[in-house]
Scaffold this motif. Sequence first.
Motif, PDB file in Angstrom:
ATOM      1  N   PHE A 168       0.837  -1.192   0.000  1.00 54.24           N
ATOM      2  CA  PHE A 168       0.000   0.000   0.000  1.00 54.24           C
ATOM      3  C   PHE A 168       0.877   1.249   0.000  1.00 54.24           C
ATOM      4  CE2 PHE A 168       0.925  -0.655   4.455  1.00 54.24           C
ATOM      5  CZ  PHE A 168       1.080   0.627   4.967  1.00 54.24           C
ATOM      6  N   SER A 169       0.266   2.375  -0.357  1.00 50.73           N
ATOM      7  CA  SER A 169       0.956   3.662  -0.364  1.00 50.73           C
ATOM      8  C   SER A 169      -0.052   4.744  -0.009  1.00 50.73           C
ATOM      9  CB  SER A 169       1.577   3.940  -1.742  1.00 50.73           C
ATOM     10  OG  SER A 169       2.268   5.179  -1.736  1.00 50.73           O
ATOM     11  N   VAL A 170       0.426   5.787   0.686  1.00 51.65           N
ATOM     12  CA  VAL A 170      -0.475   6.821   1.190  1.00 51.65           C
ATOM     13  C   VAL A 170       0.051   8.196   0.801  1.00 51.65           C
ATOM     14  CG1 VAL A 170      -1.551   7.828   3.231  1.00 51.65           C
ATOM     15  CG2 VAL A 170      -1.102   5.380   3.155  1.00 51.65           C
ATOM     16  N   THR A 171      -0.839   9.063   0.313  1.00 50.23           N
ATOM     17  CA  THR A 171      -0.541  10.487   0.145  1.00 50.23           C
ATOM     18  C   THR A 171      -1.389  11.244   1.159  1.00 50.23           C
ATOM     19  OG1 THR A 171      -2.264  10.840  -1.515  1.00 50.23           O
ATOM     20  CG2 THR A 171      -0.110  10.117  -2.304  1.00 50.23           C
ATOM     21  N   ASP A 180      -4.328  12.569   0.945  1.00 48.53           N
ATOM     22  CA  ASP A 180      -5.751  12.233   0.989  1.00 48.53           C
ATOM     23  C   ASP A 180      -6.119  10.988   0.184  1.00 48.53           C
ATOM     24  OD1 ASP A 180      -5.215  13.287  -1.438  1.00 48.53           O
ATOM     25  OD2 ASP A 180      -6.764  14.836  -1.416  1.00 48.53           O
ATOM     26  N   LEU A 237      -5.326   6.723  -0.361  1.00 53.06           N
ATOM     27  CA  LEU A 237      -4.717   5.442   0.006  1.00 53.06           C
ATOM     28  C   LEU A 237      -4.834   4.500  -1.181  1.00 53.06           C
ATOM     29  CD1 LEU A 237      -3.629   3.236   1.950  1.00 53.06           C
ATOM     30  CD2 LEU A 237      -6.004   2.839   2.637  1.00 53.06           C
TER      31      LEU A 237
END
Length: 358
Positions: free
Chosen positions: A16-19, A21, A23
């Motif tokens: 997974f990767s998150v910025t 706002d 996911l």
Amino acid sequence: LSESVNYFFGPGNAAFSVTNDVLVFETAPSLSRLVWLDRQGRELGTLGQPALVEGFRVSPGGDRVAVDIGERRTGTSDVWVFELERGVSTRLHSDVVDEARPLWSPDGSRLYFRSDKKGPPDIHEVAVGSPGSERPVLALEGVQQPEDVSKDGRTMVFLQDAAFGADVWLVPLEGERRPKPWLTTQFNERNPRFSPDGNWIAYESDESGNPEVYVARTEGAGDKRRVSTAGGRNPRWRSDGRELYYVAPDDFVMAVPAVPVPRLEVGAPTRLSHVAGVEHHEVDFIKCRPVSRAAPACAAEGGAVAIALEYSELSDAPVESEPAPRGLGVVLDPRDIAAALGTSAGRARLEAERREVV
């Protein structure tokens, strides 16, 4: 936020990767169904409940099936053994170690499998029905995955991690277990299988730019020739060595006639059945037996095929903690000996085919 993220306990990987706002994540693998099919691709019945299946093998006697079943909460697999006549299943492991790709010894007394118990996956074995008998067979650097054992039980073929994918190695199972490379190239080789007489190995390679099926002599990998004509994967031998099967890029099972002695001669591939959605398959004879809870019956010498079918629409269904075999009541025509497999892509069509068979 989500319970279906692809996760693997061993190295602690989660995709997974998150910025600020957003996911983004890779979903966990879809559930698979294990079903029995005849040569025409008609579904005859199921084995167990839908589960995360990575690999399975029918025992030499045709009375048991070893299956690795994954746990979504850990991303690891455990090996189960389904007894077809009694309709029961036994879990061989229940830890967070990843045990996968089970493989039977020719006498059916032992299972070989891949395990990351001591680091990167090595090859282990366990005596079936003897808890605590597990022991390592082979531990090299990188990853080793068992693929097949010769019918005489003397040699195992396995995959060894390589810079460009995987190479094919052999290791004797008697005396000093000193492995040796069988085919090491700059390409990716997969799915090696011994011919029933042990003289040949069929395998998959992308040396042409696309996966193709080849055969070569067990001794020295010589006399190599290509079997598939326009792409192929997952080669499997018929039990008498006179046909070789593989899955074509358009998801049709192809059958190739083979004359094993004195020099292997192969004919032109012919289409059998469509198998869209199939991840794994085995072409194994299931011996005749009275109608049981989990195995097809047959009126004369014949058999059925075991194959794992993957359906994305089942991806959010709950995984049973203890899969239980389901009953079958279909009689096989002896002419429909298990030589190939196939299925439709949709659940509705599967149900229609089942009604036609029953």
